[in-house]
Design an enzyme around this catalytic site. Sequence first.
Site, PDB file in Angstrom:
ATOM      1  N   GLY A  99     -55.862   4.913  34.924  1.00 14.43           N
ATOM      2  CA  GLY A  99     -55.781   4.101  33.718  1.00 14.43           C
ATOM      3  C   GLY A  99     -56.696   4.754  32.683  1.00 14.43           C
ATOM      4  O   GLY A  99     -57.913   4.704  32.816  1.00 14.43           O
ATOM      5  N   ALA A 100     -56.074   5.411  31.708  1.00 10.92           N
ATOM      6  CA  ALA A 100     -56.866   6.106  30.674  1.00 10.92           C
ATOM      7  C   ALA A 100     -56.880   5.273  29.397  1.00 10.92           C
ATOM      8  O   ALA A 100     -56.882   5.807  28.294  1.00 10.92           O
ATOM      9  CB  ALA A 100     -56.292   7.493  30.422  1.00 10.92           C
ATOM     10  N   GLY A 101     -56.864   3.974  29.569  1.00 10.40           N
ATOM     11  CA  GLY A 101     -56.910   3.066  28.415  1.00 10.40           C
ATOM     12  C   GLY A 101     -58.347   2.889  27.951  1.00 10.40           C
ATOM     13  O   GLY A 101     -59.180   3.791  28.112  1.00 10.40           O
ATOM     14  N   ASP A 142     -52.765   8.433  34.286  1.00  8.74           N
ATOM     15  CA  ASP A 142     -52.157   7.276  33.626  1.00  8.74           C
ATOM     16  C   ASP A 142     -50.645   7.467  33.633  1.00  8.74           C
ATOM     17  O   ASP A 142     -50.157   8.601  33.600  1.00  8.74           O
ATOM     18  CB  ASP A 142     -52.664   7.182  32.177  1.00  8.74           C
ATOM     19  CG  ASP A 142     -52.512   5.782  31.588  1.00  8.74           C
ATOM     20  OD1 ASP A 142     -53.528   5.143  31.292  1.00  8.74           O
ATOM     21  OD2 ASP A 142     -51.351   5.318  31.439  1.00  8.74           O
ATOM     22  N   HIS A 191     -64.751 -13.497  39.106  1.00  7.82           N
ATOM     23  CA  HIS A 191     -64.819 -13.061  37.709  1.00  7.82           C
ATOM     24  C   HIS A 191     -63.822 -13.900  36.923  1.00  7.82           C
ATOM     25  O   HIS A 191     -62.734 -13.493  36.616  1.00  7.82           O
ATOM     26  CB  HIS A 191     -64.459 -11.575  37.624  1.00  7.82           C
ATOM     27  CG  HIS A 191     -64.559 -11.031  36.240  1.00  7.82           C
ATOM     28  ND1 HIS A 191     -65.687 -11.138  35.472  1.00  7.82           N
ATOM     29  CD2 HIS A 191     -63.670 -10.355  35.490  1.00  7.82           C
ATOM     30  CE1 HIS A 191     -65.477 -10.552  34.309  1.00  7.82           C
ATOM     31  NE2 HIS A 191     -64.260 -10.066  34.287  1.00  7.82           N
TER      32      HIS A 191
HETATM   33  O1  TXD Z   1     -65.046  -7.112  34.417  1.00 12.30           O
HETATM   34  C1  TXD Z   1     -63.974  -6.605  34.618  1.00 12.30           C
HETATM   35  N1  TXD Z   1     -63.569  -6.373  35.841  1.00 12.30           N
HETATM   36  C2  TXD Z   1     -63.093  -6.249  33.488  1.00 12.30           C
HETATM   37  C3  TXD Z   1     -61.683  -6.101  33.753  1.00 12.30           C
HETATM   38  C4  TXD Z   1     -63.597  -5.950  32.212  1.00 12.30           C
HETATM   39  C5  TXD Z   1     -62.775  -5.438  31.232  1.00 12.30           C
HETATM   40  C6  TXD Z   1     -61.362  -5.174  31.457  1.00 12.30           C
HETATM   41  N2  TXD Z   1     -60.852  -5.717  32.669  1.00 12.30           N
HETATM   42  C7  TXD Z   1     -59.487  -5.386  33.071  1.00 12.30           C
HETATM   43  O2  TXD Z   1     -59.362  -3.972  33.249  1.00 12.30           O
HETATM   44  C8  TXD Z   1     -58.410  -5.735  32.075  1.00 12.30           C
HETATM   45  O3  TXD Z   1     -58.084  -7.094  32.130  1.00 12.30           O
HETATM   46  C9  TXD Z   1     -57.293  -4.835  32.556  1.00 12.30           C
HETATM   47  O4  TXD Z   1     -56.646  -5.436  33.669  1.00 12.30           O
HETATM   48  C10 TXD Z   1     -58.015  -3.568  33.019  1.00 12.30           C
HETATM   49  C11 TXD Z   1     -57.973  -2.428  32.019  1.00 12.30           C
HETATM   50  O5  TXD Z   1     -58.437  -2.845  30.767  1.00 12.30           O
HETATM   51  P1  TXD Z   1     -58.298  -1.898  29.468  1.00 12.30           P
HETATM   52  O6  TXD Z   1     -58.898  -2.613  28.326  1.00 12.30           O
HETATM   53  O7  TXD Z   1     -58.742  -0.524  29.793  1.00 12.30           O
HETATM   54  O8  TXD Z   1     -56.711  -1.880  29.288  1.00 12.30           O
HETATM   55  P2  TXD Z   1     -55.801  -0.774  28.568  1.00 12.30           P
HETATM   56  O9  TXD Z   1     -56.538  -0.136  27.433  1.00 12.30           O
HETATM   57  O10 TXD Z   1     -54.483  -1.403  28.310  1.00 12.30           O
HETATM   58  O11 TXD Z   1     -55.619   0.353  29.678  1.00 12.30           O
HETATM   59  C12 TXD Z   1     -54.861   0.179  30.830  1.00 12.30           C
HETATM   60  C13 TXD Z   1     -54.193   1.504  31.118  1.00 12.30           C
HETATM   61  C14 TXD Z   1     -53.149   1.905  30.057  1.00 12.30           C
HETATM   62  O12 TXD Z   1     -53.459   3.166  29.511  1.00 12.30           O
HETATM   63  C15 TXD Z   1     -51.842   1.916  30.853  1.00 12.30           C
HETATM   64  O13 TXD Z   1     -50.937   2.944  30.409  1.00 12.30           O
HETATM   65  C16 TXD Z   1     -52.359   2.199  32.269  1.00 12.30           C
HETATM   66  O14 TXD Z   1     -53.510   1.407  32.374  1.00 12.30           O
HETATM   67  N3  TXD Z   1     -51.394   1.868  33.309  1.00 12.30           N
HETATM   68  C17 TXD Z   1     -51.248   2.652  34.413  1.00 12.30           C
HETATM   69  N4  TXD Z   1     -51.865   3.760  34.813  1.00 12.30           N
HETATM   70  C18 TXD Z   1     -51.474   4.319  35.965  1.00 12.30           C
HETATM   71  N5  TXD Z   1     -50.497   3.790  36.736  1.00 12.30           N
HETATM   72  C19 TXD Z   1     -49.856   2.660  36.386  1.00 12.30           C
HETATM   73  N6  TXD Z   1     -48.907   2.135  37.174  1.00 12.30           N
HETATM   74  C20 TXD Z   1     -50.233   2.037  35.175  1.00 12.30           C
HETATM   75  N7  TXD Z   1     -49.798   0.927  34.511  1.00 12.30           N
HETATM   76  C21 TXD Z   1     -50.519   0.838  33.371  1.00 12.30           C
END
Ligand code: TXD
Length: 308
Positions: free
Chosen positions: A9-11, A33, A175
């Site tokens: 996940g490169a978000g 990602d 959480h």
């Molecule tokens: O305290 C905590 N645990 C948290 C949790 C604090 C902050 C964020 N929290 C959770 O982390 C949030 O509710 C999300 O479930 C994740 C990721 O948060 P983020 O803000 O980084 O989300 P983004 O920017 O949408 O990034 C998610 C990336 C995005 O680039 C997608 O293309 C990728 O995940 N993605 C995948 N990567 C690989 N493989 C698959 N299948 C896939 N699906 C989506």
Amino acid sequence: MRYKVTVVGAGNVGATTAQRIAEAELADVVMVDVAADLATGKALDMMEAAPILGFNAKISGGGDYGATEGSDITVVTAGLPRKKDMSRDDLLAINQEIVGEVVRQVVQRSPGTILILVTNPLDAMCEVARRVSGFPRERVFGMAGVLDAARMRYFIASELNVSVEDVDAFVLGGHGDTMVPLPRYATVNGIPLPQLLSADRIEAINERTRKGGAEIVNYYKQGSAYYAPSAAVYDMVAAILHDKKKILPCAVLLQGEYGLNDLFVGVPARLGAGGMEQVIELELTAEEQAELHKSAEAVRELVEALPK
Ligand code: TXD
């Protein structure tokens, strides 16, 4: 020797975590990602900062799990973030499928890796990762408590106008909205918080901590917090790779501790080279214990809703 950390996940959280790890030269980082070009581009962009900042770690990114082989630690942030008016639990069905597939791919190539889950709903995603990987609890756990405690520490420091460095605090439980801030165990340079703040002010800080994630979501509108979450993951990764034996609140599979069984719940744990090396049991009042069990019940409901 160079360590390798994979971040899936490169978000927002994933990329910021990768950046923090590489800039500190903690490890080489591989970002994966489904949006492969996004991961490739962000890795290249970060590497182009290396000559300026002077770090020697390598960051790569793409859609292929081949490059993740032999990772010491894998951080799973893949999934959908929480949107405004959406609870963490709404994410359950979507993210359990994503996390299950990610973990399958990762453990095939890195059977000895330590898995740190970040994706929400966090505690349930830890259980998904545990089932799919078959790993012992020492090598599969989640980040939430370090973030929740950091929020509480910041609020305490602001309220008292003291350095954040002097403030320690623990948050237990799942959480979610039922998390359990523990002001009795919060200190300012060793001084217990209840000696420094009125019960009313403490309760206000507890409440703001519980709603800390939503407070940020309300500002961002699209997406959720990532600066503090990535710092929290960084703290855990550093504790493991440097074998610090640091006690940090993490989502851990409990096996009898705190009167709970077979459930991922946030508790203080010792992190070192062996991963989650020990669960630390705090003495709780009857009220704190009841709150923790209520929070654990909320986690259990989610886990029971997971498709088998
Ligand atoms: O305290 C905590 N645990 C948290 C949790 C604090 C902050 C964020 N929290 C959770 O982390 C949030 O509710 C999300 O479930 C994740 C990721 O948060 P983020 O803000 O980084 O989300 P983004 O920017 O949408 O990034 C998610 C990336 C995005 O680039 C997608 O293309 C990728 O995940 N993605 C995948 N990567 C690989 N493989 C698959 N299948 C896939 N699906 C989506």
